[in-house]
Design a protein around this motif. Sequence first.
Motif, short mmCIF file in Angstrom:
data_model
loop_
_atom_site.label_atom_id
_atom_site.label_comp_id
_atom_site.label_asym_id
_atom_site.label_seq_id
_atom_site.Cartn_x
_atom_site.Cartn_y
_atom_site.Cartn_z
N GLN A 5 43.75 85.94 107.16
CA GLN A 5 42.94 84.84 107.17
C GLN A 5 43.53 83.41 106.98
O GLN A 5 43.57 83.18 105.79
CB GLN A 5 41.66 84.94 106.11
CG GLN A 5 40.85 83.99 106.06
CD GLN A 5 39.88 83.73 107.60
OE1 GLN A 5 39.83 84.78 108.22
NE2 GLN A 5 39.56 82.47 107.63
N PRO A 6 44.11 82.88 108.04
CA PRO A 6 44.75 81.63 107.84
C PRO A 6 43.99 80.47 107.05
O PRO A 6 42.75 80.58 107.24
CB PRO A 6 44.82 80.87 109.29
CG PRO A 6 44.73 82.31 110.18
CD PRO A 6 43.91 83.28 109.13
N PRO A 7 44.71 80.01 106.14
CA PRO A 7 43.99 78.90 105.23
C PRO A 7 43.24 77.58 106.06
O PRO A 7 43.63 77.58 107.10
CB PRO A 7 45.08 78.20 104.32
CG PRO A 7 46.15 79.07 104.54
CD PRO A 7 45.91 79.84 105.70
N GLY A 8 41.92 77.63 105.57
CA GLY A 8 41.26 76.50 106.21
C GLY A 8 40.35 77.11 107.31
O GLY A 8 39.58 76.24 107.93
N TRP A 9 40.62 78.35 107.78
CA TRP A 9 40.02 78.49 108.96
C TRP A 9 38.60 79.24 108.50
O TRP A 9 38.48 79.75 107.44
CB TRP A 9 40.64 79.84 109.66
CG TRP A 9 41.67 79.42 110.56
CD1 TRP A 9 42.59 78.22 110.53
CD2 TRP A 9 42.37 80.16 111.78
NE1 TRP A 9 43.66 78.36 111.47
CE2 TRP A 9 43.31 79.48 112.13
CE3 TRP A 9 41.83 81.46 112.31
CZ2 TRP A 9 44.17 79.89 113.42
CZ3 TRP A 9 42.71 81.82 113.50
CH2 TRP A 9 43.94 81.06 113.80
N PRO A 10 37.64 78.89 109.29
CA PRO A 10 36.07 79.51 109.22
C PRO A 10 36.33 80.99 109.03
O PRO A 10 36.85 81.81 109.87
CB PRO A 10 35.23 78.95 110.18
CG PRO A 10 35.97 78.69 111.08
CD PRO A 10 37.45 78.38 110.65
N ALA A 16 37.63 90.43 111.60
CA ALA A 16 38.69 89.84 111.17
C ALA A 16 39.66 89.19 112.25
O ALA A 16 39.69 89.78 113.20
CB ALA A 16 39.41 90.66 110.27
N ASN A 17 40.26 88.15 111.71
CA ASN A 17 41.27 87.38 112.73
C ASN A 17 42.27 88.42 113.12
O ASN A 17 43.04 88.46 114.21
CB ASN A 17 41.49 85.96 112.11
CG ASN A 17 40.58 85.29 112.43
OD1 ASN A 17 39.81 84.99 113.43
ND2 ASN A 17 40.26 84.52 111.21
N GLY A 18 42.84 89.08 112.13
CA GLY A 18 43.82 89.95 112.06
C GLY A 18 43.88 90.78 110.85
O GLY A 18 43.34 90.58 110.04
N ILE A 19 44.71 92.11 111.09
CA ILE A 19 44.94 92.90 110.10
C ILE A 19 46.30 93.38 109.84
O ILE A 19 47.03 93.44 110.94
CB ILE A 19 43.96 94.29 110.44
CG1 ILE A 19 42.72 93.89 110.44
CG2 ILE A 19 44.29 95.43 109.37
CD1 ILE A 19 41.91 93.70 108.98
#
Length: 140
Positions: A5-10, A16-19
Amino acid sequence: MRVLQPPGWPRPRGYANGIAARGELVVVAGMIGWDTEGVIRSPDIADQVRQTLRNIVAVLAEAGAEPTHIVRMTWYVTDVDAYVRAYREIGVAFREIIGDFRAAMTAVEVSRLVEPDAKVEIEVTAVIPDPPQAGAAEQE
């Protein structure tokens, strides 16, 4: 397994955006909503998703994997509008069969699937975690 979870992303809802994971890789081919006799019993997309998820769990079990080991899912649907309309029912089926966790997910609309009556096909990648390594004190 670690959620990326990149910082600042909703925070995404329901995925998940990635694992990142380490362990034994398990790849499940595209599963559709047919039963153990190879028959699709319902034309309803939510019913087909429910059976498809059961099929995925059965294949994972053959590798000793569980739904919590899923790190990626790709959903192919023949009607994205029907898929969206069925979100609630699909969500209930997902939580009942897979559980409440996050995997990297993609959903795309396709013009058709190889099985003419199929409305959804789902591919899965899972990672069975490596067992914890025993410490030097435990080995003595």
